[in-house]
Write a protein that holds these residues in place. Sequence first.
Motif, mmCIF file in Angstrom:
data_model
loop_
_atom_site.group_PDB
_atom_site.id
_atom_site.type_symbol
_atom_site.label_atom_id
_atom_site.label_comp_id
_atom_site.label_asym_id
_atom_site.label_seq_id
_atom_site.Cartn_x
_atom_site.Cartn_y
_atom_site.Cartn_z
ATOM 1 N N UNK A 40 0.860 -1.180 0.000
ATOM 2 C CA UNK A 40 0.000 0.000 0.000
ATOM 3 C C UNK A 40 0.900 1.235 0.000
ATOM 4 N N UNK A 41 0.625 2.145 -0.907
ATOM 5 C CA UNK A 41 1.437 3.340 -1.052
ATOM 6 C C UNK A 41 0.712 4.563 -0.490
ATOM 7 N N UNK A 99 1.635 10.566 -8.091
ATOM 8 C CA UNK A 99 2.594 11.228 -7.189
ATOM 9 C C UNK A 99 3.896 10.431 -7.218
ATOM 10 N N UNK A 100 4.864 10.891 -8.013
ATOM 11 C CA UNK A 100 6.098 10.118 -8.159
ATOM 12 C C UNK A 100 6.829 9.900 -6.835
ATOM 13 N N UNK A 101 6.634 10.799 -5.858
ATOM 14 C CA UNK A 101 7.336 10.634 -4.587
ATOM 15 C C UNK A 101 6.564 9.768 -3.589
ATOM 16 N N UNK A 102 5.569 9.022 -4.083
ATOM 17 C CA UNK A 102 4.796 8.153 -3.190
ATOM 18 C C UNK A 102 5.709 7.117 -2.535
ATOM 19 N N UNK A 103 5.421 6.802 -1.281
ATOM 20 C CA UNK A 103 6.216 5.829 -0.533
ATOM 21 C C UNK A 103 5.361 4.615 -0.200
ATOM 22 N N UNK A 104 5.978 3.455 -0.114
ATOM 23 C CA UNK A 104 5.236 2.290 0.375
ATOM 24 C C UNK A 104 5.110 2.402 1.884
ATOM 25 N N UNK A 105 3.936 2.081 2.396
ATOM 26 C CA UNK A 105 3.690 2.142 3.833
ATOM 27 C C UNK A 105 3.968 0.779 4.452
ATOM 28 N N UNK A 145 4.651 13.304 3.359
ATOM 29 C CA UNK A 145 4.637 11.917 2.910
ATOM 30 C C UNK A 145 5.703 11.605 1.870
ATOM 31 N N UNK A 146 6.359 12.642 1.306
ATOM 32 C CA UNK A 146 7.269 12.412 0.181
ATOM 33 C C UNK A 146 8.426 11.484 0.535
ATOM 34 N N UNK A 147 8.727 10.600 -0.406
ATOM 35 C CA UNK A 147 9.920 9.782 -0.325
ATOM 36 C C UNK A 147 11.047 10.624 -0.878
ATOM 37 N N UNK A 148 11.908 11.142 0.016
ATOM 38 C CA UNK A 148 12.916 12.108 -0.433
ATOM 39 C C UNK A 148 13.957 11.449 -1.322
ATOM 40 N N UNK A 149 14.050 10.125 -1.279
ATOM 41 C CA UNK A 149 15.022 9.436 -2.133
ATOM 42 C C UNK A 149 14.574 9.425 -3.589
ATOM 43 N N UNK A 150 13.251 9.561 -3.796
ATOM 44 C CA UNK A 150 12.743 9.506 -5.169
ATOM 45 C C UNK A 150 13.002 10.814 -5.892
#
Lengths: 422, 422
Positions: B177-178, B185-191, B402-407
Amino acid sequence: MRVVQKYGGSSLATPARILNVAERIARAYREHGPLVVVLSAMGDTTDELLALAREVSPRPHPDALDLLLSTGEVVSIALMEMALRDRGVPAVALMGWQAGIRTTPSFGRALIESVESARLERHLSGGKVVLVAGFQGVTAEEEITTLGRGGSDTTAVALAAALRAERCEIYTDVDGVYTSDPRVVPKARKLAHVTYDEMLELAHLGAVVLHPRAVELAKRYGVPLYVATSLDDREGTWIGGEAQDMEGGRVVTGVAVDESVARVTLRGVRPPEGALKRLFGLLAEAEINVDIIITSVAGPDGLDVAFSLEAGDLERAIELLAARRSSLAYDRLDAEGGLAKVSVVGAGMASRPGVAAGVFRTLADAGIDVKMVSTSEIKISVVVEREQACRAARLLHTAFGLDDEAAEAEGTPSPQGGRREA
Amino acid sequence: MRVVQKYGGSSLATPARILNVAERIARAYREHGPLVVVLSAMGDTTDELLALAREVSPRPHPDALDLLLSTGEVVSIALMEMALRDRGVPAVALMGWQAGIRTTPSFGRALIESVESARLERHLSGGKVVLVAGFQGVTAEEEITTLGRGGSDTTAVALAAALRAERCEIYTDVDGVYTSDPRVVPKARKLAHVTYDEMLELAHLGAVVLHPRAVELAKRYGVPLYVATSLDDREGTWIGGEAQDMEGGRVVTGVAVDESVARVTLRGVRPPEGALKRLFGLLAEAEINVDIIITSVAGPDGLDVAFSLEAGDLERAIELLAARRSSLAYDRLDAEGGLAKVSVVGAGMASRPGVAAGVFRTLADAGIDVKMVSTSEIKISVVVEREQACRAARLLHTAFGLDDEAAEAEGTPSPQGGRREA
């Protein structure tokens, strides 16, 4: 008046054919009221499921394979229920377990132990067409089984027996039982009636209109069978208990040809005591079916034994017998392929002497050499050279008065015959 | 320690994928011992069976259709039993009725009434992997049913509940689940973890990793769910009862976008008494689902009512309301398509004020007009112009941390997400 119908796979191969069968069932329902209909899987479904299984497993486990294969017939009954309801016919579709078909746990070749028909009776009393998936049942442990070869025919006959049906109608892609394979004997005629025993002999001899297993079951419970095509309304063939003299007190009903026969002869088997037991025990273990067996009178040089078998098993039989030469102790092994078996079948034969003499005379006059002979109450089989088999069959067909005089001697467009659906 | 696993159709689409899943099940068996595995039909099987039904019947009868569709899952469990036995894993394959899954007789959308788990328990105690056909059950009258949408997930959760399993693992073609749809949202993270309620909101909002029905059942029986891909060993997402503060006491868990929204506004509905009952009763009868509803304070000019609905239902709704104008008695009907709903979801929201304010501020600063608002304990939804929906989602995703800063900000190769198998 209860009726069980059965439709085979090629009669159901496409949605259009399913609709054709639905029309036939709807007509039977309007004419006779509630009935039971057993269906096979559509066309090549069973082969496709087998191929799928082999992609997953080199040797699929039998109980899983049965569960897989059972889905083919379920698809058929579900589609037929839809088609019938669209035609205003109240229908219910039942898998084998729902129809109360209890079997042994021999997966892949289960035997029907009983039919608990309460549910079928309830639906019939409720005025419904009951569609039953053929070829399948369930064990006491509620595991799904399939009945193996001839399965759907057997399902239909078993249900007819359990419901004390007036008849069991088998609709297939051949239009009845013929006096001979029309591809071999152009003057072959369709028979209006044959006895169970005649049908059994013909079925075992390759007239694969009905599986012998279903015929045996019908004979045991006295279920009249009717075999016809599902494609049109041509009259088919009745299979019943009594030889009805519909055809002028005929002695011979049909002539069958099996073109893949071989012969093995062992000479000088010693000691003669127990020789047959050793030899045929060995072949049975290797699942090599032996047909005709001839032995000499045992002399000082041991026993001579000849037997016929499926041509496809010949090589395996030779290897096996060569490997066991020391324990079997024979002088010489002769093997001969390229043979065929021609059989003359008729329930009237037992009470009329001279049929065997007529067979030998006919063949001798034509210069056809008889290599082996086997007789039963209602059958005489001879093994001849394969090249001469068709001519022998045609000569015997004529000699015993079976020819359809309306047919052209040669080049007649064959009626449907020969291979049939599963 | 009992485990129920479920594998979806795309994880089983080919013989090779079935063998891949067999390896996974074999590993789980060796690590944990006996387990229950629920399987969907292979790939597009269900669609193919539906197409076949439509070739036979324009409107297939529901009970026959259920029987037909149920065969798809049976093929899967039979093939998996073969594959597991080849790997030395003792396995048994059970159809829904054999697994004791009793349902209501609502064909095509049956509800599970009970699971009679004695047979499952017996096989588990016997050390077996129990393969169960998903999506299907049987009524008290022994008729086969299917569970409709989300069926196999629901089967798995129901079995886990009945067996008091430690967890229910759902293997699918998305890997968890993201926080949002990675395509939006390209910076979506998996939860790593979401609560049942969050998952329900996300599922209803289009994050179709799990069917809401299965999530509701898991919540009711407290069955911990784990969602992951069947293709590799990446960590998936846990779905459970408590908001575990794994992610630094987050307030917002995810941002969902539904891009097919329309709005209808009726002005001057008279009399205001009973107006909502009449209006929404009418729409419900026509099976038009209404989402957000806003009403004005009723004045001398009657009541103004606005509601959002699926864009695909807009035309039908307009026709219906126009046809009933006399009985509904409104002055004017305004309809607007091309809208979208952006929702911010989080179980922590209820106890933290200011989330709504944060949503409005973020959108206002970006010049995005909010046309409708709806709130719940754990969700704030806004309806905006469709062209602005993706930008709104990205801005809210960033604003709530919520952003995945690595993306990468743009053009990131999307993780698997979005559409999933049935």
